[in-house]
Design an enzyme around this catalytic site. Sequence first.
Site, mmCIF file in Angstrom:
data_model
loop_
_atom_site.group_PDB
_atom_site.id
_atom_site.type_symbol
_atom_site.label_atom_id
_atom_site.label_comp_id
_atom_site.label_asym_id
_atom_site.label_seq_id
_atom_site.Cartn_x
_atom_site.Cartn_y
_atom_site.Cartn_z
ATOM 1 C CB SER A 82 11.157 2.048 9.682
ATOM 2 O OG SER A 82 11.559 2.193 8.938
ATOM 3 C CB THR A 184 12.093 -1.948 3.945
ATOM 4 O OG1 THR A 184 11.190 -2.026 5.228
ATOM 5 C CG2 THR A 184 12.267 -2.862 3.802
ATOM 6 C CB THR A 202 11.008 -4.289 7.325
ATOM 7 O OG1 THR A 202 10.500 -2.887 7.633
ATOM 8 C CG2 THR A 202 10.120 -4.686 7.090
ATOM 9 N NE ARG A 212 1.739 -5.072 7.184
ATOM 10 C CZ ARG A 212 2.731 -4.255 6.817
ATOM 11 N NH1 ARG A 212 3.858 -4.883 7.751
ATOM 12 N NH2 ARG A 212 2.625 -4.212 5.087
ATOM 13 C CB THR A 235 10.971 0.203 0.336
ATOM 14 O OG1 THR A 235 10.451 1.115 1.970
ATOM 15 C CG2 THR A 235 10.946 1.159 -0.451
ATOM 16 N N GLY A 236 8.032 0.237 1.151
ATOM 17 C CA GLY A 236 7.126 1.125 0.827
ATOM 18 C C GLY A 236 4.980 0.207 1.165
HETATM 19 C C1 SD4 Z 1 5.619 -3.444 5.153
HETATM 20 N N1 SD4 Z 1 7.536 -2.673 3.145
HETATM 21 O O1 SD4 Z 1 5.779 -3.408 6.022
HETATM 22 C C2 SD4 Z 1 7.508 -2.949 4.596
HETATM 23 C C3 SD4 Z 1 7.457 -1.632 4.865
HETATM 24 C C4 SD4 Z 1 8.500 -0.572 4.366
HETATM 25 O O2 SD4 Z 1 9.544 1.119 3.835
HETATM 26 O O3 SD4 Z 1 8.599 -0.896 3.172
HETATM 27 N N2 SD4 Z 1 8.698 0.465 4.899
HETATM 28 O O4 SD4 Z 1 4.670 -2.744 4.389
#
Ligand code: SD4
Length: 324
Positions: A82, A184, A202, A212, A235-236
């Site tokens: 990722s 990320t 990321t 997106r 992250t998330g």
């Molecule tokens: C996102 N925050 O593109 C990133 C993805 C991510 O752990 O952090 N994943 O929304």
Amino acid sequence: MTSRRKFIQQTTAGAAALTIPFNVPAKTFRPMTDPGALVLSTWNFGLKANEEAWKVLKADGRALDAVCAGVKIPEADPKVTSVGYGGLPDRDGRVTLDSCVMDEFGNAGSVCAIEHIMHPSSVARLVMEKTPHVILVGEGALQFAIDQGFKKENLLTPESEQAWKNWLKTGDYKPINWENNHDTIGMIAIDSKGNLSGCCTTSGLAYKMHGRVGDSPIIGAGLFVDNEVGAATATGNGEYVIKVAGTAMIVELMRQGKSPVEACHEVVMRVAKKFPDKVKDIQTAFIAINKHGEYGGYALRKGFQYAHYNTEGFGLSDSEFFAE
Ligand code: SD4
């Protein structure tokens, strides 16, 4: 080199259960006894990335150079699915990358949905240093990268292509399935001169809609640095980080006197409070450092880890969290 250093495994008790009342003060994480250099990054692959960043910090280098060196490790690692090379593609099979950097002077640079470039963080840094702008997107970002001498590469590995093809069999678009779907790297650092910088990079949520953009390249959402106060990264599920202006908010809460963990906790609780129906399906997690060298993190859901490296050694901590 790192084998000589003490590995610090810190496990903090999870706050658990959705029934936790709002605004419970989180534990303040251990302050550094030596407020020297420190690098902090998201997830367990942050350990390797921090090691690279630490080489810069221990030589009294600049925090910006440290984070820019550190994040290149997962960007180039095809096993990290990722970030960068080998990142899972969008639903059209295209690997689109998001990244931003911010330095101790408040300068910022970002690229969104850039394709074919292994190190989007390096392009983001050049946007900051060589253009009058902060954000370049898509084709414009790619063109700028090529003009700056970056090589166009195929970032879709056979493994990530196969994963996408498997996904296509159902084509079940569930960006809320966070468990296997994110990683990320957000990295923040303070150098031996006491200056702060950060970088976030990321490939975003797997199988996202083409075009997106998440929180990671958005200054104030995925990353924010204020050299007077501190730095934070996220992250998330980026949509929820953006909706609470996550990292800018954390830095402001630290300015008002909250510790890094307390500030991360408060912003996570805003997500939980505003979007209670989503809590079971999403993750949002933050890490922060303040100017005194205190650091920590807090996550909406169990499972988030962050890596740290300072003069006391390196290690991986289980974050405190709101819900299982
Ligand atoms: C996102 N925050 O593109 C990133 C993805 C991510 O752990 O952090 N994943 O929304």
